[in-house]
Design an enzyme around this catalytic site. Structure first.
Site, mmCIF file in Angstrom:
data_model
loop_
_atom_site.group_PDB
_atom_site.id
_atom_site.type_symbol
_atom_site.label_atom_id
_atom_site.label_comp_id
_atom_site.label_asym_id
_atom_site.label_seq_id
_atom_site.Cartn_x
_atom_site.Cartn_y
_atom_site.Cartn_z
ATOM 1 N N HIS A 92 -32.689 91.448 55.155
ATOM 2 C CA HIS A 92 -33.695 91.797 54.147
ATOM 3 C C HIS A 92 -33.258 93.023 53.352
ATOM 4 O O HIS A 92 -34.074 93.821 52.911
ATOM 5 C CB HIS A 92 -35.061 92.025 54.789
ATOM 6 C CG HIS A 92 -35.619 90.801 55.452
ATOM 7 N ND1 HIS A 92 -36.688 90.839 56.313
ATOM 8 C CD2 HIS A 92 -35.256 89.490 55.380
ATOM 9 C CE1 HIS A 92 -36.951 89.615 56.751
ATOM 10 N NE2 HIS A 92 -36.091 88.783 56.183
ATOM 11 N N TYR A 130 -32.542 89.544 63.721
ATOM 12 C CA TYR A 130 -31.791 88.623 62.869
ATOM 13 C C TYR A 130 -30.308 88.591 63.261
ATOM 14 O O TYR A 130 -29.664 87.542 63.210
ATOM 15 C CB TYR A 130 -31.943 89.004 61.406
ATOM 16 C CG TYR A 130 -33.238 88.554 60.783
ATOM 17 C CD1 TYR A 130 -33.362 87.298 60.212
ATOM 18 C CD2 TYR A 130 -34.359 89.380 60.772
ATOM 19 C CE1 TYR A 130 -34.560 86.871 59.643
ATOM 20 C CE2 TYR A 130 -35.560 88.979 60.208
ATOM 21 C CZ TYR A 130 -35.653 87.719 59.650
ATOM 22 O OH TYR A 130 -36.838 87.312 59.100
ATOM 23 N N ASN A 146 -30.197 83.741 58.162
ATOM 24 C CA ASN A 146 -30.797 82.552 57.551
ATOM 25 C C ASN A 146 -29.733 81.533 57.151
ATOM 26 O O ASN A 146 -29.937 80.326 57.287
ATOM 27 C CB ASN A 146 -31.634 82.961 56.343
ATOM 28 C CG ASN A 146 -32.855 83.763 56.734
ATOM 29 O OD1 ASN A 146 -33.519 83.462 57.710
ATOM 30 N ND2 ASN A 146 -33.146 84.818 55.980
#
Length: 791
Positions: free
Chosen positions: A252, A261, A202
């Site tokens: 996460h 990811y 992210n």
């Protein structure tokens, strides 16, 4: 919300090329500068260079892009509700803002890319710009006209929408006015303030947004922020999201996510390395090398002959075929593998010559050995990635690299991989550090048991599509290969959306000398009373699997699954102790006293001392929608051959033992079953599990507490492997619980001298036995190694 605008008026205003371009004021005149250079570089990264629209391989893909863009254009019906009727801005489900931006991006790619049938279409460009204005006026602006409860997900407005919006701005830049650019950039700034930070993939996505916002809006501060905020992603971590020293990657906090990811992260890094190279904002942080090291430390170990192993995909395994697929072709472990290969080659442009050459060799080898999905047959691959991969695959100057042989323990994410010359396997475990599975956004609804000891494996030249061809929507989710589970009925998404439920047990992990390995776990059940101990011993041509202390009070049956094979089992011969079993579509049997079994073309299975095993051949039907709310409703039917140990209802001390022989034929399987002296099961209890294989000089034990098994002793929870070769011995130790600061290990055999030790190993004594003290206080479950001369 914007005022309603009829579709006829919207499209009518953009039909004539001359008129439409006249209505879109050109940006203020700038002398060619560094922003123009960077914008051109990004455009080339999006559409590629040197791609021929008439190439027989590229032409159908480019035409399909044009067709899709044309369909989006013709179905535009702008109103106060949204730009497309099926993507209303104020829906509470899905990502309509991102979805709208994605469609405009597709149209922009068709405009900018050669051979689409819409290349350079001025009317299309004007429609795209009008669409950008519509979404800005309606939902995505600094005025923030849409209530936050309609965002559905922060990712929607901070990553998904701005990435596509800014890509579109680059592709139609010459048709945007200075005022429009300022408005769009202000919207991005509003939803993604400079102070916003995250972790892992992210954070990289944020950096990509800021870099493009800086380029499009000619803002040096944004570019500098993008460069500087990338640095926190580089260092290895010891907890939370990111890359670990052993090659693990978590997102996460508790999900092994290298292939999802992690792939997004490394792709974003590769793009930014390529974009900013040679500019005033070039990434010079020395820690950038750690991202380059991740190729061989974290990604390559999970690619086998083109397939990217599913056990590091998180909820991504449920995204096989979406309801909105334009190709009708499901994604799979092989298509994802080709995606990461393209990223590796792109990252290589920022690496040194030796790394570039090595990585090209890796990619060429993977592509050459992938018989399941060729580049030509991957309809989901865009022409840019396809062009990049073809250039390497077909380059006679690149030498293909063979698959390595060896074992890797990824204890920071409870994973292991094992590679032999003709097969490979990977193990999925969980603990109080990693989750049973991840459910979120209505994805992966039945992934409950994927980390309860699932053992996946492939042969080098056959059944490479074992987990590719609609495996996940059709397999029995209670009978994943290698797992021990309660048959307690679980609800879709059991445990809660993004709850990432974890077991309470801390014992999970393994050790390795780099060639062989051992792993184990203290198993628990998801919202279940199930518990027990499982061990795997990874050897030369076999994996020895043990289970013990299996208990449950759910009031349901408990099973340990030997294997669950699909693909190539429609008419495959299944033999038990030399007797061929029926090959009908629907068949089941209880195989009492079975010594061995063989599934032709797949593997052999040996049951030391004989065992009662159940077997089932069945056709199973499922759709991707069953496991993913956004999946296709198209049903698939696949045939499975399943074997399992039935521990009965509420067992109090269930056990099992079997030997998996990947690729073995029936004769080799029978011979191994008859060779009682090759393998000795030293212990298979709730406290200790261990084996000895004298021909390999290997003894390995999982200690769930203090004890002695064979020649090995431990003062606490440990996984230990001892190997001898001639006059040399090697001892490898790990503490899977990570709860003890130190362990004392004894190898009860003569040792004359110490050759080498890791710094964490203290030799207490040699002579008639080897006594060690291992400092495990900061090891994250890592292996501690000592090499000795045997007495």
């Amino acid at each position: 919300m914007p005022s309603p605008l009829s579709r006829r008026r919207f499209l009518g205003a953009t039909t004539g090329a001359a008129l439409s371009l006249a209505l879109v004021p050109a940006p203020a005149a700038f002398a060619a500068d560094e922003y123009d250079t960077l914008r051109a570089k990004w455009r080339n990264l999006l559409v590629g260079t040197g791609i021929s629209g008439t190439d027989p391989l590229f032409a159908p893909r480019l035409a399909a892009l044009g067709t899709q863009a044309g369909a989006y254009r013709s179905s535009m019906a702008p109103s106060s509700a949204g730009l497309w009727p099926d993507l209303p801005y104020n829906t509470l489900k899905g990502d309509p803002i991102t979805g709208t931006c994605n469609r405009l991006r597709t149209m922009a790619l068709a405009y900018a890319q050669t051979g689409t049938g819409l290349t350079g279409d001025a009317g299309l460009a004007a429609d795209i710009v009008a669409g950008l204005d519509h979404i800005h006026d309606g939902v995505y602006s600094a005025a923030d006209p849409i209530p936050h409860e309609y965002w559905d997900w922060w990712w929607n407005v901070q990553i998904g929408a701005p990435q596509s919006l800014l890509d579109t701005c680059v592709l139609v830049y010459d048709h945007l006015s200075a005022g429009q650019i300022a408005d769009y950039c202000a919207a991005v700034d509003h939803f993604l303030p400079d102070s916003t930070e995250f972790t892992g993939a992210n954070q990289v996505d944020f950096c990509r947004v800021r870099a493009l916002r800086g380029i499009v809006g000619r803002n040096p501060a944004k570019l500098a922020l993008a460069r500087d905020m990338l640095s926190p992603v580089f260092p290895r971590v010891t907890s939370g999201d990111g890359f670990y020293a052993d090659g693990s990657f978590l997102q996460h906090n508790s999900i092994p996510y290298t292939g999802s990811y992690g792939a997004v992260l490394i792709n974003g890094v590769a793009l930014l390395f390529a974009l900013l190279s040679g500019s005033s904002w070039q990434i010079t942080d020395p820690a950038r090398q750690l991202m380059l090291d991740a190729v061989e430390n974290s990604f390559a170990p999970f690619v086998y002959n083109g397939a990217f192993m599913d056990n590091v995909m998180g909820r991504g395994v449920s995204r096989g075929l979406s309801a909105t697929s334009t190709t009708g072709m499901p994604s799979s472990d092989h298509s994802r593998g080709q995606g990461i290969m393209s990223t590796i080659l792109l990252l290589g442009t920022g690496a040194g010559p030796a790394e570039q050459a090595r990585w090209k060799g890796l990619v060429k080898g993977w592509l050459q050995r992938d018989y399941y999905l060729s580049l030509e047959d991957n309809a989901n691959m865009d022409v840019v990635a396809l062009s990049r991969l073809l250039a390497v695959r077909d380059d006679p100057g690149v030498t293909a690299v063979a698959e390595p042989v060896g074992h890797r323990s990824f204890n920071s994410m409870d994973r292991a991989t094992h590679r032999r010359p003709q097969w490979a396997a990977t193990l999925s475990m969980c603990s109080n550090r990693t989750a049973f599975y991840e459910f979120g956004n209505d994805e992966n609804k039945r992934g409950w048991h994927t980390n309860s000891g699932m053992l996946a494996w492939w042969r080098a030249s056959a059944v490479l599509g074992q987990y590719s061809d609609a495996f996940w929507p059709t397999v029995d989710p209670y009978r994943l290969p290698g797992t021990t589970v309660s048959r307690k009925v679980l609800a879709d998404g059991e445990g809660g959306s993004f709850a990432r439920p974890k077991p309470t047990a801390s014992w999970a992990g393994g050790t390795t000398d780099g060639t062989y390995g051992v792993a184990g776990m203290d198993i628990r059940g998801l919202t279940s009373t199930l518990n027990g101990r499982k061990s795997w011993f990874f050897l030369d041509d076999a994996i020895v699997c043990l289970g013990a202390g299996i208990r449950c009070t759910d009031g349901t049956g408990v099973e340990s699954v030997v294997d669950n094979r699909h693909g190539g089992v429609y008419s495959t011969a299944f033999t038990v102790d030399g007797v061929k079993q029926p090959s009908t579509a629907s068949w089941s049997a209880t195989l009492a006293g079975a010594g061995w079994a063989h599934l032709d073309g797949h593997a052999g299975y040996v049951f030391p001392g004989g065992a009662t095993v159940k077997a089932l051949r069945e056709d199973r039907t499922g759709a991707w929608r069953d496991i993913n709310g956004g999946g296709s409703t198209t049903p698939f039917t696949r045939r499975y051959l399943t074997m399992w140990f039935d521990h009965g209802t509420d067992p109090t001390g269930g056990t099992y033992s079997y030997v998996l022989l990947p690729g073995a034929d029936a004769a080799a399987t029978a011979a191994r079953a008859a060779d009682a002296g090759r393998l000795t099961v030293l212990a298979n209890t709730a406290n200790h599990q261990g084996i000895s294989v004298p021909t390999l000089g290997c003894t390995a034990v999982n200690f769930y507490g203090t004890g002695t098994v064979g020649t090995l002793s431990s003062t606490g929870p440990a996984t230990v492997m001892a190997r001898t070769s001639g006059s040399t011995g090697t001892l490898c130790v790990a503490n899977p619980t990570r709860n003890a600061a130190s362990l004392d290990i004894t190898w009860n055999r003569p040792v004359s001298a110490v050759i080498s030790t890791d710094p964490t190993v203290t030799v207490l004594s040699t002579g008639s036995s080897l006594q060690l003290r291992i400092d495990t206080s900061a090891a994250n479950g890592a292996t501690h190694k000592i090499t000795v001369s045997l007495g």
